[in-house]
Scaffold this motif. Structure first.
Motif, PDB file in Angstrom:
ATOM      1  N   ARG A  99       5.680  28.877   0.752  1.00  0.00           N
ATOM      2  CA  ARG A  99       5.187  30.092   0.148  1.00  0.00           C
ATOM      3  C   ARG A  99       6.268  31.195  -0.092  1.00  0.00           C
ATOM      4  N   ASN A 100       7.260  30.815   0.620  1.00  0.00           N
ATOM      5  CA  ASN A 100       8.681  31.587   0.229  1.00  0.00           C
ATOM      6  C   ASN A 100       9.305  31.024  -0.989  1.00  0.00           C
ATOM      7  N   VAL A 101       9.370  29.782  -1.146  1.00  0.00           N
ATOM      8  CA  VAL A 101       9.647  28.744  -2.259  1.00  0.00           C
ATOM      9  C   VAL A 101       8.947  29.372  -3.687  1.00  0.00           C
ATOM     10  N   LEU A 102       7.568  29.440  -3.302  1.00  0.00           N
ATOM     11  CA  LEU A 102       6.802  29.956  -4.381  1.00  0.00           C
ATOM     12  C   LEU A 102       7.061  31.414  -4.820  1.00  0.00           C
ATOM     13  N   VAL A 103       7.622  32.171  -4.345  1.00  0.00           N
ATOM     14  CA  VAL A 103       7.799  33.387  -4.605  1.00  0.00           C
ATOM     15  C   VAL A 103       8.285  33.846  -6.049  1.00  0.00           C
ATOM     16  N   PRO A 104       8.923  33.286  -6.734  1.00  0.00           N
ATOM     17  CA  PRO A 104       9.322  33.658  -7.962  1.00  0.00           C
ATOM     18  C   PRO A 104       8.125  33.490  -9.084  1.00  0.00           C
ATOM     19  N   THR A 105       7.560  32.051  -8.992  1.00  0.00           N
ATOM     20  CA  THR A 105       6.411  31.942  -9.905  1.00  0.00           C
ATOM     21  C   THR A 105       5.361  32.748  -9.632  1.00  0.00           C
ATOM     22  N   GLU A 106       5.168  33.163  -8.382  1.00  0.00           N
ATOM     23  CA  GLU A 106       4.123  34.227  -8.026  1.00  0.00           C
ATOM     24  C   GLU A 106       4.455  35.506  -8.857  1.00  0.00           C
ATOM     25  N   VAL A 107       5.561  35.893  -8.680  1.00  0.00           N
ATOM     26  CA  VAL A 107       6.000  37.290  -9.165  1.00  0.00           C
ATOM     27  C   VAL A 107       5.836  36.903 -10.899  1.00  0.00           C
ATOM     28  N   LEU A 108       6.242  35.988 -11.285  1.00  0.00           N
ATOM     29  CA  LEU A 108       6.177  35.868 -12.779  1.00  0.00           C
ATOM     30  C   LEU A 108       4.796  35.202 -13.231  1.00  0.00           C
ATOM     31  N   ARG A 109       3.646  35.134 -12.340  1.00  0.00           N
ATOM     32  CA  ARG A 109       2.288  34.762 -12.739  1.00  0.00           C
ATOM     33  C   ARG A 109       2.444  33.306 -13.387  1.00  0.00           C
ATOM     34  N   GLU A 115       3.601  21.650  -7.041  1.00  0.00           N
ATOM     35  CA  GLU A 115       4.291  20.262  -7.041  1.00  0.00           C
ATOM     36  C   GLU A 115       5.613  20.531  -7.213  1.00  0.00           C
ATOM     37  N   ALA A 116       6.386  21.470  -8.164  1.00  0.00           N
ATOM     38  CA  ALA A 116       7.731  21.704  -8.425  1.00  0.00           C
ATOM     39  C   ALA A 116       8.328  21.976  -7.022  1.00  0.00           C
ATOM     40  N   ILE A 121      11.508  21.243  -2.101  1.00  0.00           N
ATOM     41  CA  ILE A 121      11.629  21.286  -0.527  1.00  0.00           C
ATOM     42  C   ILE A 121      11.960  19.573  -0.033  1.00  0.00           C
ATOM     43  N   ASP A 122      11.174  18.686  -0.560  1.00  0.00           N
ATOM     44  CA  ASP A 122      11.415  17.230  -0.203  1.00  0.00           C
ATOM     45  C   ASP A 122      12.894  16.948  -0.542  1.00  0.00           C
ATOM     46  N   SER A 123      13.532  17.254  -1.818  1.00  0.00           N
ATOM     47  CA  SER A 123      14.898  16.903  -2.154  1.00  0.00           C
ATOM     48  C   SER A 123      16.018  17.591  -1.315  1.00  0.00           C
ATOM     49  N   THR A 124      15.636  18.888  -0.835  1.00  0.00           N
ATOM     50  CA  THR A 124      16.861  19.449   0.156  1.00  0.00           C
ATOM     51  C   THR A 124      16.637  19.234   1.443  1.00  0.00           C
ATOM     52  N   GLY A 125      15.694  18.149   2.060  1.00  0.00           N
ATOM     53  CA  GLY A 125      15.791  17.714   3.252  1.00  0.00           C
ATOM     54  C   GLY A 125      14.804  18.603   4.004  1.00  0.00           C
ATOM     55  N   LEU A 126      13.993  19.203   3.428  1.00  0.00           N
ATOM     56  CA  LEU A 126      13.214  20.186   4.313  1.00  0.00           C
ATOM     57  C   LEU A 126      11.605  19.692   4.477  1.00  0.00           C
ATOM     58  N   ARG A 149      14.026  28.108  -3.574  1.00  0.00           N
ATOM     59  CA  ARG A 149      13.437  29.387  -4.149  1.00  0.00           C
ATOM     60  C   ARG A 149      14.078  29.633  -5.538  1.00  0.00           C
ATOM     61  N   ALA A 150      15.475  29.673  -5.631  1.00  0.00           N
ATOM     62  CA  ALA A 150      16.284  29.986  -6.698  1.00  0.00           C
ATOM     63  C   ALA A 150      16.236  29.261  -7.777  1.00  0.00           C
ATOM     64  N   LEU A 151      15.905  27.788  -7.508  1.00  0.00           N
ATOM     65  CA  LEU A 151      15.786  26.514  -8.373  1.00  0.00           C
ATOM     66  C   LEU A 151      14.402  26.566  -9.124  1.00  0.00           C
ATOM     67  N   LEU A 152      13.402  27.329  -8.335  1.00  0.00           N
ATOM     68  CA  LEU A 152      12.023  26.984  -8.612  1.00  0.00           C
ATOM     69  C   LEU A 152      11.620  27.203 -10.283  1.00  0.00           C
ATOM     70  N   THR A 153      12.233  28.046 -10.605  1.00  0.00           N
ATOM     71  CA  THR A 153      11.936  28.522 -12.205  1.00  0.00           C
ATOM     72  C   THR A 153      12.840  27.707 -13.011  1.00  0.00           C
ATOM     73  N   ASP A 154      13.470  26.796 -12.400  1.00  0.00           N
ATOM     74  CA  ASP A 154      14.458  25.844 -13.387  1.00  0.00           C
ATOM     75  C   ASP A 154      15.419  26.802 -14.257  1.00  0.00           C
ATOM     76  N   PRO A 155      16.073  27.627 -13.784  1.00  0.00           N
ATOM     77  CA  PRO A 155      17.129  28.624 -14.402  1.00  0.00           C
ATOM     78  C   PRO A 155      18.207  27.919 -15.014  1.00  0.00           C
ATOM     79  N   PRO A 156      18.613  28.375 -16.061  1.00  0.00           N
ATOM     80  CA  PRO A 156      19.904  27.568 -16.405  1.00  0.00           C
ATOM     81  C   PRO A 156      21.198  27.968 -15.875  1.00  0.00           C
ATOM     82  N   LEU A 157      21.011  29.207 -15.086  1.00  0.00           N
ATOM     83  CA  LEU A 157      22.186  29.654 -14.473  1.00  0.00           C
ATOM     84  C   LEU A 157      21.834  30.050 -12.797  1.00  0.00           C
TER      85      LEU A 157
END
Lengths: 256, 264
Positions: A99-109, A115-116, A121-126, A149-157
């Motif tokens: 639910r921490n990782v999902l914070v950004p998409t939750e805020v952006l609705r 799945e992402a 979480i899987d690819s970072t060994g968690l 969490r920072a990568l969830l929205t697939d940001p360019p930066l």
């Protein structure tokens, strides 16, 4: 705001930042010019007080420069267009890892991020820690959650403000390599702030050396050490050469 | 029984056992003291007499307890609502915080017990003046703790939500409010017993019902056994409510590390 040139994600012209504290004017950043190239791994390195964190906040749009101008490519202006990791993980302690990782998409609705999130979480060994609370994790694992969490929205930066500064040396090296892996797979533009010279040389395509009082860019070094870099990179004579040069620059500028 | 329920219940069982031992010890000392110092019944009644007085008068003690608890809980609930509202205003407006905080400190410094007659003048002889008294006594710890909890959020976390352009309302709901819960509950745990004291004080001054009223009536007839019975009833009810509050806190704040959760 004008458009930036092709291949450039963000452009800073003559950016300065001053603020007053206890009646004294502080020149946190002085006349900085910098272009962020699309897909590069840029490292800002310098002694404390050189304005590297201030510069990062200006790039993030969290701080307006008192002088100069900033042009950003349109992708960065979308919500979730910039991912950020801080020195502390700054997770929400009452939420599980997932639910921490999902914070950004939750805020952006936006929907369908579960799945992402699980993939990250899987690819970072968690994997297996989805339902754990932050306090049940080590500092390094918490920082992995912050990266997801920072990568969830697939940001360019992706902006990182001394993200591994509070971790032990072994955890730091592991996360350095994980970060390189993420970067080479996603080809995001990464700006990493650090005061660790080895980290700067190990990770950066370009290393921006800054000096304090006033915060200035003193040198921009192109680092063409072959990728992928890892333990063997430390044995490369050019690694030693670069880190000796950086030490001279940074430690030298700190003793005025 | 799941592990979670067991981990919540085990410390409770232990504290109940400790409480039973303490109460037994207290009653024993009380009985011995009466014998040793040869105290008269109207000065200090025996535990047996108090027990008897309670069961002889329970037909009106229970209804009186419900009245007092109603007043206390209504005043406490009002404290939470007003406290949260004031704390929210103070977090977002430094100007209003500058106005509200000194006023609150001054209000807290005034002997609020002395205001009980005034409240009765304003709100009447009924339950409203007692609710007002319970509120007046209990809301300071609620507002101060809630304001601290809402304000003490990591600056980087707020920056992160600003980066997401989360807006004030979302940031409040997702960050500030849950962040303030532990401190809010610390405030509640101070405020709830004080709210009950406030209601009893209100009943003392002027009323027709409630345990405070029954205590005053019992005093006027020198029925010390009944006074003790009513006072102990207030204390027991207050302790039980405190326990309920701690249970709610444990359920809501399950995410906290164990070492942070103090025993009842």
């Amino acid at each position: 705001m004008t458009a930036v040139a092709t291949g450039t994600l963000l452009s800073l012209q003559n950016v300065s930042h001053r603020y007053r504290t206890s009646g004294r004017e502080v020149n946190a950043l002085d006349q900085v010019d910098l272009d962020l190239r699309d897909g590069e791994f840029l490292v800002l390195v310098g002694a404390s007080g050189c304005g590297k964190s201030t510069l990062l906040k200006i790039i993030a749009g969290l701080l307006d420069p008192t002088e100069g101008s900033l042009d950003r490519s349109p992708g960065l202006d979308e919500r979730g267009g910039i991912g950020m990791v801080f020195q502390k993980p700054v997770l929400l302690p009452w939420r599980s890892v997932l639910r921490n990782v999902l914070v950004p998409t939750e805020v952006l609705r936006t929907d369908g991020a579960r799945e992402a999130a699980l993939g990250l979480i899987d690819s970072t060994g968690l994997a297996g820690f989805e339902d754990a609370y932050p306090h049940q994790l080590s500092g390094g694992m918490q920082q992995r959650v912050a990266i997801c969490r920072a990568l969830l929205t697939d940001p360019p930066l992706l902006l990182m403000d001394e993200p591994f500064g509070a971790l032990d040396a072994i955890t730091r090296e592991r996360l350095n390599l994980l970060l390189q892996e993420i970067w080479s797979e996603t080809r995001k533009t990464v700006v990493l702030v650090t005061h660790n010279i080895d980290e700067a040389v190990l990770l950066g395509d370009r290393i921006v050396v800054m000096s304090p009082r006033p915060g200035r860019i003193v040198e921009v070094i192109e680092n063409d050490l072959p990728r992928p870099r890892g333990a063997h990179t430390y044995a490369d004579p050019r690694f030693a050469e670069l880190s000796v040069h950086l030490r001279a620059q940074i430690v030298g500028t700190d003793h005025e | 029984m799941s592990d979670r329920v067991r981990s919540l219940a085990a410390p409770l069982v232990r504290s109940v056992l400790i409480a039973v031992v303490l109460v037994a010890g207290f009653v024993a000392c009380w009985a011995v003291a009466i014998e040793v110092f040869d105290l008269q019944a109207y000065v200090v009644p025996t535990p047996g007499a108090v027990w008897q007085a309670f069961w002889e008068n329970d037909s009106f003690l229970w209804p009186a307890l419900w009245v007092t608890l109603y007043e206390s809980l209504a005043g406490f609930a009002l404290s939470i609502v007003v406290g949260l509202a004031l704390a929210t205003v103070m977090v977002y407006s430094p100007l209003l915080r500058g106005l509200i905080m000194p006023s609150l400190v001054a209000l807290n410094a005034t002997p609020k017990v002395a205001l009980a007659p005034v409240l009765i003048l304003w709100l009447g002889l009924g339950v409203n003046s007692k609710i007002g008294m319970a509120f007046l006594l209990s809301f300071f710890p609620v507002v101060v703790n809630t304001a601290r909890g809402l304000a003490e959020v990591d600056a980087d976390l707020l920056d992160y939500f600003r980066l997401l352009r989360a807006g004030r309302v979302r940031t409040f709901v997702k960050v500030r409010l849950p962040n303030s819960l532990p401190m809010m509950f610390d405030g509640f745990k101070i405020a709830l017993p004080i709210a009950i004291v406030g209601a009893v004080i209100g009943e003392f001054v002027a009323s027709k019902e409630g345990l405070g009223y029954q205590i005053i009536v019992a005093y006027s007839t020198f029925s010390s056994d009944l006074v003790f019975a009513a006072v102990i009833l207030v204390a027991v009810a207050s302790t039980v409510l405190y326990g309920v509050l701690v249970l709610i806190e444990r359920l809501l704040l399950r995410w906290r590390p164990r070492s942070d959760a103090p025993a009842v």
